[in-house]
Design a protein around this motif. Sequence first.
Motif, PDB file in Angstrom:
ATOM      1  N   ARG A  70     -57.353 -15.787 -85.401  1.00 48.12           N
ATOM      2  CA  ARG A  70     -57.979 -14.548 -84.933  1.00 48.12           C
ATOM      3  C   ARG A  70     -58.371 -14.708 -83.470  1.00 48.12           C
ATOM      4  O   ARG A  70     -59.102 -15.628 -83.115  1.00 48.12           O
ATOM      5  N   VAL A  71     -57.892 -13.812 -82.645  1.00 51.89           N
ATOM      6  CA  VAL A  71     -58.231 -13.804 -81.224  1.00 51.89           C
ATOM      7  C   VAL A  71     -59.131 -12.595 -80.982  1.00 51.89           C
ATOM      8  O   VAL A  71     -58.697 -11.450 -81.118  1.00 51.89           O
ATOM      9  N   LEU A  72     -60.383 -12.858 -80.647  1.00 51.98           N
ATOM     10  CA  LEU A  72     -61.366 -11.795 -80.460  1.00 51.98           C
ATOM     11  C   LEU A  72     -61.428 -11.385 -78.994  1.00 51.98           C
ATOM     12  O   LEU A  72     -61.385 -12.235 -78.099  1.00 51.98           O
ATOM     13  N   LEU A  73     -61.522 -10.083 -78.737  1.00 56.89           N
ATOM     14  CA  LEU A  73     -61.582  -9.541 -77.384  1.00 56.89           C
ATOM     15  C   LEU A  73     -63.004  -9.087 -77.072  1.00 56.89           C
ATOM     16  O   LEU A  73     -63.621  -8.366 -77.862  1.00 56.89           O
ATOM     17  N   GLU A  74     -63.496  -9.514 -75.930  1.00 60.55           N
ATOM     18  CA  GLU A  74     -64.825  -9.091 -75.491  1.00 60.55           C
ATOM     19  C   GLU A  74     -64.805  -8.842 -73.984  1.00 60.55           C
ATOM     20  O   GLU A  74     -64.531  -9.766 -73.215  1.00 60.55           O
ATOM     21  N   PRO A  75     -65.038  -7.603 -73.554  1.00 58.23           N
ATOM     22  CA  PRO A  75     -65.293  -6.431 -74.384  1.00 58.23           C
ATOM     23  C   PRO A  75     -64.007  -5.918 -75.024  1.00 58.23           C
ATOM     24  O   PRO A  75     -62.918  -6.382 -74.695  1.00 58.23           O
ATOM     25  N   VAL A  76     -64.157  -4.960 -75.924  1.00 61.86           N
ATOM     26  CA  VAL A  76     -62.974  -4.342 -76.517  1.00 61.86           C
ATOM     27  C   VAL A  76     -62.164  -3.682 -75.411  1.00 61.86           C
ATOM     28  O   VAL A  76     -62.707  -3.257 -74.390  1.00 61.86           O
ATOM     29  N   ALA A  77     -60.844  -3.601 -75.600  1.00 62.81           N
ATOM     30  CA  ALA A  77     -59.980  -3.122 -74.522  1.00 62.81           C
ATOM     31  C   ALA A  77     -58.831  -2.304 -75.090  1.00 62.81           C
ATOM     32  O   ALA A  77     -58.403  -2.509 -76.226  1.00 62.81           O
ATOM     33  N   ARG A  78     -58.337  -1.398 -74.276  1.00 60.88           N
ATOM     34  CA  ARG A  78     -57.146  -0.621 -74.631  1.00 60.88           C
ATOM     35  C   ARG A  78     -55.927  -1.400 -74.147  1.00 60.88           C
ATOM     36  O   ARG A  78     -55.642  -1.460 -72.956  1.00 60.88           O
ATOM     37  N   LEU A  79     -55.210  -1.995 -75.082  1.00 66.64           N
ATOM     38  CA  LEU A  79     -54.124  -2.903 -74.728  1.00 66.64           C
ATOM     39  C   LEU A  79     -52.827  -2.151 -74.465  1.00 66.64           C
ATOM     40  O   LEU A  79     -52.523  -1.150 -75.106  1.00 66.64           O
ATOM     41  N   GLN A  80     -52.060  -2.702 -73.515  1.00 66.46           N
ATOM     42  CA  GLN A  80     -50.734  -2.176 -73.214  1.00 66.46           C
ATOM     43  C   GLN A  80     -49.639  -3.005 -73.870  1.00 66.46           C
ATOM     44  O   GLN A  80     -48.625  -2.476 -74.299  1.00 66.46           O
ATOM     45  N   VAL A 159     -59.824  -2.693 -68.737  1.00 63.58           N
ATOM     46  CA  VAL A 159     -60.886  -3.686 -68.596  1.00 63.58           C
ATOM     47  C   VAL A 159     -60.273  -5.075 -68.714  1.00 63.58           C
ATOM     48  O   VAL A 159     -59.211  -5.249 -69.320  1.00 63.58           O
ATOM     49  N   LEU A 160     -60.928  -6.069 -68.107  1.00 67.85           N
ATOM     50  CA  LEU A 160     -60.466  -7.450 -68.205  1.00 67.85           C
ATOM     51  C   LEU A 160     -61.067  -8.085 -69.454  1.00 67.85           C
ATOM     52  O   LEU A 160     -62.266  -8.344 -69.506  1.00 67.85           O
ATOM     53  N   PRO A 161     -60.254  -8.340 -70.490  1.00 69.69           N
ATOM     54  CA  PRO A 161     -60.814  -8.875 -71.735  1.00 69.69           C
ATOM     55  C   PRO A 161     -60.966 -10.396 -71.688  1.00 69.69           C
ATOM     56  O   PRO A 161     -60.122 -11.103 -71.148  1.00 69.69           O
TER      57      PRO A 161
END
Length: 252
Positions: A70-80, A159-161
């Motif tokens: 599991r790779v957690l993103l902080e902050p949450v981001a809109r991925l491309q 955003v930079l996750p």
Amino acid sequence: MKTSVIISSLVAISLTQGWAYAQVYDLPEPGGGASITPAQVLPFDMSDVQYAGSLRLGRMSRKEEGTQYRVLLEPVARLQKMDLRMAFGKARVREAWLVTESGNRIEISKYRATGVLEASTLYSSENFSLNENIKEVQLLGEAFSDDAEIIVTAVSENVLPKLTLWKAPVEVNASATSSYEMDRSVQAQPTAVRQGNCVNGFCIGDVVIYMRNRGKLVEINRDGRVVLIQRGIRKIVKTSQLQRPLIAPYTY
């Protein structure tokens, strides 16, 4: 004598008034003359800006059924999109999922049974068209060598996750447990471990950051140091002095 002085004074006054009138007459009329047009300021196009956060997934398990990471993103981001790069060894991804902020799971179709990925291989996902932020990426991976290590990169448009890795062994088709043990092996960095055209995860052709400036890695020395070209100058440095660019345009 007095008459001459008076006449001279009158002539001087007359000439002075004439010069003053000429100066007033020669002035441009209000609103006339050349005008200065301010330079037009063009807005900066933010549509081409991308942000990329990376994480090393090291000491992967060789369990045949695969191990879920599991790779957690902080902050949450809109991925491309997502990128996977094999830094060392060999491994494959059986399946991968995006987890949205609301808890929905979306499969990454290009990561379904990738086949065996070898060192220096770059494997990109499809481009995502999502209207929701992503909080987690789940990978089911299997290593084929003891030193298998994958660099996981998430590319965002807003955003930079910061990526944090948690993992736990999960049987295929079994539900994931709620508690995960943090994989601290991510922090361990081997010293001058070379695999093909890569050393310590940096490969020939990579764009890297050295002393706050971009450069391109062009050669690997026998002692584990690398040669990079920076502003037309060849420099020999240690990989511990290098960083990866995180703000796009995003290129390897």
